[in-house]
Scaffold this active site. Sequence first.
Site, PDB file in Angstrom:
ATOM      1  N   HIS A 365      13.581  -2.768 -14.049  1.00 46.60           N
ATOM      2  CA  HIS A 365      12.745  -2.952 -13.141  1.00 46.60           C
ATOM      3  C   HIS A 365      11.475  -4.096 -13.516  1.00 46.60           C
ATOM      4  CE1 HIS A 365      12.033   0.649 -10.818  1.00 46.60           C
ATOM      5  NE2 HIS A 365      12.650   1.739 -12.117  1.00 46.60           N
ATOM      6  N   LYS A 556      -3.294  -2.989  -6.280  1.00 46.61           N
ATOM      7  CA  LYS A 556      -2.618  -2.796  -6.630  1.00 46.61           C
ATOM      8  C   LYS A 556      -2.674  -3.050  -8.859  1.00 46.61           C
ATOM      9  CE  LYS A 556      -0.345  -6.787  -5.233  1.00 46.61           C
ATOM     10  NZ  LYS A 556       1.318  -6.461  -4.435  1.00 46.61           N
ATOM     11  N   ARG A 557      -1.888  -2.788  -9.383  1.00 45.01           N
ATOM     12  CA  ARG A 557      -2.268  -2.743 -10.949  1.00 45.01           C
ATOM     13  C   ARG A 557      -3.045  -3.853 -11.433  1.00 45.01           C
ATOM     14  NH1 ARG A 557      -1.504   2.217 -14.569  1.00 45.01           N
ATOM     15  NH2 ARG A 557      -1.474   0.440 -16.666  1.00 45.01           N
ATOM     16  N   LYS A 562       0.328 -10.624 -11.304  1.00 43.44           N
ATOM     17  CA  LYS A 562      -0.297 -10.594  -9.921  1.00 43.44           C
ATOM     18  C   LYS A 562      -1.208 -11.540  -9.136  1.00 43.44           C
ATOM     19  CE  LYS A 562       1.678  -5.515 -10.748  1.00 43.44           C
ATOM     20  NZ  LYS A 562       2.652  -4.939  -9.079  1.00 43.44           N
ATOM     21  N   THR A 664       6.809  -2.504  -3.841  1.00 41.74           N
ATOM     22  CA  THR A 664       6.643  -2.202  -2.542  1.00 41.74           C
ATOM     23  C   THR A 664       5.768  -1.948  -1.601  1.00 41.74           C
ATOM     24  OG1 THR A 664       6.395  -0.198  -4.404  1.00 41.74           O
ATOM     25  CG2 THR A 664       8.087  -0.658  -3.631  1.00 41.74           C
ATOM     26  N   LYS A 668       4.194  -1.198   2.230  1.00 44.87           N
ATOM     27  CA  LYS A 668       3.509  -0.573   3.092  1.00 44.87           C
ATOM     28  C   LYS A 668       2.415  -1.080   4.304  1.00 44.87           C
ATOM     29  CE  LYS A 668       3.138   1.721  -1.551  1.00 44.87           C
ATOM     30  NZ  LYS A 668       2.198   2.401  -3.070  1.00 44.87           N
TER      31      LYS A 668
HETATM   32  C1  LIG Z   1       3.368   1.571  -3.480  1.00 46.33           C
HETATM   33  C2  LIG Z   1       1.625   1.508  -5.214  1.00 46.33           C
HETATM   34  C3  LIG Z   1       1.963   1.188  -6.420  1.00 46.33           C
HETATM   35  C4  LIG Z   1       3.009  -0.229  -6.444  1.00 46.33           C
HETATM   36  O1  LIG Z   1       2.256  -1.801  -5.326  1.00 46.33           O
HETATM   37  P1  LIG Z   1       2.271  -2.976  -6.147  1.00 46.33           P
HETATM   38  O2  LIG Z   1       1.898  -3.864  -4.865  1.00 46.33           O
HETATM   39  O3  LIG Z   1       4.294  -3.310  -5.237  1.00 46.33           O
HETATM   40  O4  LIG Z   1       2.486  -3.370  -7.008  1.00 46.33           O
HETATM   41  C5  LIG Z   1       0.751   1.757  -6.731  1.00 46.33           C
HETATM   42  N1  LIG Z   1       0.052   1.703  -7.275  1.00 46.33           N
HETATM   43  C6  LIG Z   1      -0.027   2.728  -6.249  1.00 46.33           C
HETATM   44  C7  LIG Z   1      -0.338   4.401  -6.172  1.00 46.33           C
HETATM   45  C8  LIG Z   1       1.307   2.662  -5.178  1.00 46.33           C
HETATM   46  O5  LIG Z   1       0.776   3.697  -4.010  1.00 46.33           O
END
Ligand SMILES: *Cc1c(COP(=O)(O)O)cnc(C)c1O
Length: 819
Positions: A365, A556-557, A562, A664, A668
Amino acid sequence: MTKKKNIDPRSGMDIDSFREDIKQHLKYTLSKDTFSATEWDNYRSVVLAVMDRLHERWIDTQQQYYDDNVKRVYYLSMEYLIGRLLDNMLINLGLQDVAAEAMEDVGLDYDEIRTTEWDAGLGNGGLGRLAACFLDSMATLGIPATGYGIRYDYGIFYQSIQNGYQVEKPDLWLRYGNPWDIVRPKIQYDVPFYGNSHAYHDEDGELQFEWQNTHDVLAVAYDTPIPGFKNNVVNNLRLWKATSSSSIDLKSFNQGQYIDAVRDTQLNENISRVLYPNDKVFVGQELRLKQEFFLVAASMQDILRRFKKTEDDWRNLPNKIAIQCNDTHPNLAIPELMRFLVDEEDLPWDTAWDITTETMAYTNHTLLPEALEKWPVSLLRNLLPRHLQIIYEINSRFLEKVQASSGDDRGKVSRMSIIGEGEDPVVHMAHLGIVGSRKINGVAALHSDLLKKTLFRDFYEMFPERFTNKTNGITPRRWLRQCNRGLSDLITEKIGEDWVTHLDQLRQIEEFAKDQDFVEKFVEIKQENKQHLADYIKEKRDIDVDINSMFDIQIKRIHEYKRQFMLALYAITLYNRIKENPDLDIVPRTILVAGKAAPGYTMAKLFIKLMNDVGEKINNDPEVNSKLKFIFLANYSVTLAEKMIPAANLSEQISTAGFEASGTGNMKFALNGALTIGTLDGANVEIKEEVGDENIFIFGKTVDDVDKLRHQGYNPWEYYEGHPELKKAIDQIRDGFFNDDKELYHPIVDSLLNKGDYFLVLADYEAYINKQAEVDELYKDQDEWNRKAILNTARVGKFSSDRTIRDYAEEIWRVEVDR
Ligand SMILES: *Cc1c(COP(=O)(O)O)cnc(C)c1O
């Protein structure tokens, strides 16, 4: 009224039977009436009625797998970031509207019941959410799969913001119980720890090993049903809870040490107490190693017991099962399977090794060095002495082969060794995963390519056929059908419902991108979603936001790579521009950020404080706040994501190129009709290929540029001195413009200017703000913007996790899929 005939009323899919079951459960399961029932009682009654409709399908599915003696897939993951389940269950059963009417009949409000559920947060971020999307897709494709994990008492912490700082609170998700899972008290296994590896000679004079004098912890199974979308399949998610083994306390009990024995029980239960809250960071603590082996040992016993029920030849194992490890966390399954086959089943090493390497697969990952698991040999020797021996044996046999093929590359053996030598030698879990697996996959094309070229280059040369790509995906059930009912219904009205399981079919809505009626409806839905989010912001933060402003979102985190900081710099730049020229004609923006920082990640936590301070400045300045807002929303979670993503106009995917393995969140947003501003990183590259260059805002250094810049010798000062707006923003941060404590943000400025700006924020700043200007230009032309937004939704069908799972099924697991 028609009378129901021959249908078990408890699995009836009509409104009447559903309503009656809610009432029955309230009274006869929970012993409440409508006057004494709390929201939680009402919610539980509804869940019980839903569970009634799952049981038969769940039992039948499992029985069918057994009768057909199918090949099984086992997904091993330390994390499942599931979120709420009620909507998901009802949608997949095709019961959402039935349930809504039944609830209304008994005076319950669907939305109130839905939001009573606790968000199941047994994961940190992308990796855990991926596992949850995969469960949904495996069931939807009819794959005989079981997910294995840990039933943590505490999931990812609840984040509150106090005085701009992140404050972590324990996530008590089980406080009132979890109505979706069923304990299987008879499915329990001893998980051994410590002890020693005893060598002896058997009757035939063969050297054998036995792991003895262990301290055992009991793993108990808790099962959650995972229904596929309208296909009557119900798979199983089996999570293990740690408890005390019955055998441990006898001795001390006899000696009268009753209290000590019981206290020991408590220590054992600590294994499944809490999820480690680190995303992409390795923390080498013994408790974490115990958790990983706990998952592996319990799951492997369960898997091998099931195999043994119908099979007697272990060489048939790879034909009957495939085991997928979500990252290296479950990779102890490799030596555990070897130990089982060699020590307990007396197979010759080579036979056992062939079986193991044909059965296992491992997903990488991340390339981040700080995330790679390297367990000290000293820890393993103490906790898992026999596994350490086996790992040494695997390594020595492997290194012999490396030696034989390495020619005059003298460093190869030490570079590839599973055991990293040094003062305190370590076991490199990724190397173990590659050597012991049939397939190793990355999670986006760019990432898989980089794995082969950089981190695993030597391994790729030796085992080219093992390396493969499986670009991540998201489940369209949760991330469109569930979170955006308006858009989902509009799409279904035009092209039917097939897109829910065949997301490529969204291409059919391309033709409506110019259909005025469709565009109007599309816009109306987006505005509704923005209004819902605005209401939420008003409720939580008492801030009024304009739903005609551009909703520009990064969730995101929080991580340096990032680059949430770069978005903050952009917001400061806009603020300065407006202050210098209050009549400036700019596109009004509402910038929204959310995300958790690991509790020990000081820099990420300082970013959160900075973003809140920047927000305070901007949102409270009457000269600015009608054109610009910057809002940090607390406690990012699946539930919050479901609220924010459908309301987005612009999706921020701005990581330093080469650092985001896939992402991911990016998928979305695009699926819900947001345009992306992003770097050529992770799956952004493939999103660009799908939506077309003209429908995405790509900027900044590429992986090759980053490489070159570093080789030339990157000097952040040049960029700082060379761009007045950048200089001004950084100076403000440094000089106390956002906080009276002038020292507070010095670590940030220091990391940029004096410590080399490792994530190249300054190098990408100019390209970023210029690209944002292009975003503004397009937003002014709403017709064009909306057309492109629709094209984004229409063209990202590739990123369904159904496609990802089909790829895993075909190439890695070698199992058939239903649709
Ligand atoms: C999809 C998702 C992530 C991943 O987000 P990235 O932008 O790809 O880092 C992290 N936390 C939650 C709650 C998510 O739904």
